[in-house]
Write an enzyme that holds these catalytic residues in place. Structure first.
Site, PDB file in Angstrom:
ATOM      1  N   PRO A  89       0.819  -1.218   0.000  1.00  0.00           N
ATOM      2  CA  PRO A  89       0.000   0.000   0.000  1.00  0.00           C
ATOM      3  C   PRO A  89       0.854   1.269   0.000  1.00  0.00           C
ATOM      4  O   PRO A  89       0.344   2.358  -0.203  1.00  0.00           O
ATOM      5  CB  PRO A  89      -0.816  -0.121   1.292  1.00  0.00           C
ATOM      6  CG  PRO A  89      -0.096  -1.100   2.144  1.00  0.00           C
ATOM      7  CD  PRO A  89       0.681  -1.998   1.229  1.00  0.00           C
ATOM      8  N   GLU A 116       1.959  -7.665   8.736  1.00  0.00           N
ATOM      9  CA  GLU A 116       2.225  -6.218   8.722  1.00  0.00           C
ATOM     10  C   GLU A 116       3.079  -5.820   7.520  1.00  0.00           C
ATOM     11  O   GLU A 116       3.480  -4.663   7.387  1.00  0.00           O
ATOM     12  CB  GLU A 116       2.923  -5.789  10.017  1.00  0.00           C
ATOM     13  CG  GLU A 116       2.027  -5.832  11.241  1.00  0.00           C
ATOM     14  CD  GLU A 116       0.780  -4.991  11.095  1.00  0.00           C
ATOM     15  OE1 GLU A 116       0.843  -3.901  10.510  1.00  0.00           O
ATOM     16  OE2 GLU A 116      -0.282  -5.443  11.567  1.00  0.00           O
ATOM     17  N   ARG A 154      -4.026  -7.696 -20.551  1.00  0.00           N
ATOM     18  CA  ARG A 154      -4.856  -7.148 -21.626  1.00  0.00           C
ATOM     19  C   ARG A 154      -4.039  -6.382 -22.658  1.00  0.00           C
ATOM     20  O   ARG A 154      -4.485  -6.167 -23.786  1.00  0.00           O
ATOM     21  CB  ARG A 154      -5.913  -6.186 -21.062  1.00  0.00           C
ATOM     22  CG  ARG A 154      -6.897  -6.806 -20.124  1.00  0.00           C
ATOM     23  CD  ARG A 154      -7.723  -5.729 -19.444  1.00  0.00           C
ATOM     24  NE  ARG A 154      -8.425  -4.884 -20.387  1.00  0.00           N
ATOM     25  CZ  ARG A 154      -9.525  -5.220 -21.023  1.00  0.00           C
ATOM     26  NH1 ARG A 154     -10.071  -6.404 -20.798  1.00  0.00           N
ATOM     27  NH2 ARG A 154     -10.094  -4.398 -21.879  1.00  0.00           N
ATOM     28  N   ASP A 169      -9.513   1.496 -24.683  1.00  0.00           N
ATOM     29  CA  ASP A 169     -10.125   1.479 -23.355  1.00  0.00           C
ATOM     30  C   ASP A 169     -10.039   2.824 -22.650  1.00  0.00           C
ATOM     31  O   ASP A 169      -9.292   3.694 -23.074  1.00  0.00           O
ATOM     32  CB  ASP A 169      -9.406   0.452 -22.460  1.00  0.00           C
ATOM     33  CG  ASP A 169     -10.025  -0.931 -22.548  1.00  0.00           C
ATOM     34  OD1 ASP A 169     -11.164  -1.033 -23.007  1.00  0.00           O
ATOM     35  OD2 ASP A 169      -9.357  -1.896 -22.138  1.00  0.00           O
TER      36      ASP A 169
END
Ligand code: SAM
Length: 250
Positions: A89, A116, A154, A169
């Site tokens: 993150p 963690e 993709r 896209d």
């Protein structure tokens, strides 16, 4: 493209998302080669433990460095241009531009954290880039790795039946995509816009561009500010009633 996934939960990748739809076909056709490595196989204690308590105290467990680093080192060295990515993150935010960058590699190594997160030294020793799929915290990097694999796959020529649809896209030129319609022509009183039935390709192209601009201006003005816009786009936006002094690249 070869994709190595390092995880303590290999079963997540063995039946389900990767075996389904476009990704499943791409793997069957050898356009993508997935190699799942169980980090636990590189733990050297009798319990095959991959986590330990944090130095300095505090809640939660930390992934030990040795099994992760050994798992990375166990990978064969071939396979062309490669990049080792830690799902985190705290990493660079994943977006379509980053998906295009990753699609240029021959090999992706995706390391999935748990607990963690991984001992900081893993990043120093064997990670080229940390990638986050968004500003929220997942329980593990596996879901994030699947998101990256799907978006990158993709963009590999041959994976989509129609390669142009990857190029067209959302996020092409930094804009959201125009709306789509299929049959029936009228559904519960709602009609397909006439221009899409006109057969006039230029008119349809212009309508789609205008709708992409409108949609992006309404939903994602942050994207519009960075989008590649030309004079015609600016005029369209002005005609739509949006501020055109957007500082976008021409
Ligand atoms: N304590 C960590 C922190 O605050 O940065 C979060 C650890 S998270 C519970 C466990 C693992 O999930 C991470 O090591 C990472 O591999 C993965 N993960 C969680 N959220 C993610 C995200 N938004 N993008 C990518 N990976 C994520």
């Amino acid at each position: 493209m070869k994709i190595d996934i390092l995880t303590i939960f290999p079963e997540i990748f063995q039946s389900g998302y990767l075996q389904t739809g476009i990704l499943g076909k791409a793997i069957q056709r050898n356009l993508i080669n997935i190699n799942v490595v169980n980090i636990r196989d590189f733990a050297d204690d009798p319990h095959r433990s991959t986590d330990d308590r944090p130095y300095g105290g505090g809640e939660g467990m930390v992934m030990k460095p040795e099994p992760v680093v050994k798992a990375v080192e166990s990978l064969d060295k071939g396979g062309g241009k490669s990049i080792k990515v830690l799902m985190s993150p705290q990493g660079e935010k994943f977006d379509q531009a980053l998906a295009w960058q990753l699609a240029k590699y021959d090999r992706l190594v995706l390391i999935c954290g748990r607990y963690e997160g991984v001992d900081e030294r893993v990043k120093e020793l064997c990670v080229d880039k940390e990638i986050s799929i968004g500003d929220y915290v997942l329980s593990g990097g596996e879901l994030a790795a699947l998101v990256v694999i799907d978006a990158v796959a993709r963009l590999i020529p041959g994976v989509l039946g129609n390669y142009d649809s990857a190029v067209e896209d959302s996020f092409k030129d930094g804009l959201l995509e125009h709306p789509h319609y299929t049959r029936p022509r009228v559904f519960r009183g709602k009609s397909v816009p006439d221009v899409l039935l006109s057969g006039d390709h230029e008119k349809i192209r212009l309508w789609r561009r205008k709708e992409a601009l409108r949609r992006t201006a309404l939903r994602r003005p942050d994207l519009l500010a960075r989008a590649r816009l030309d004079e015609k786009d600016r005029k369209m936006l002005k005609d739509l009633g949006f501020e055109v002094n957007l500082g976008g690249k021409n």
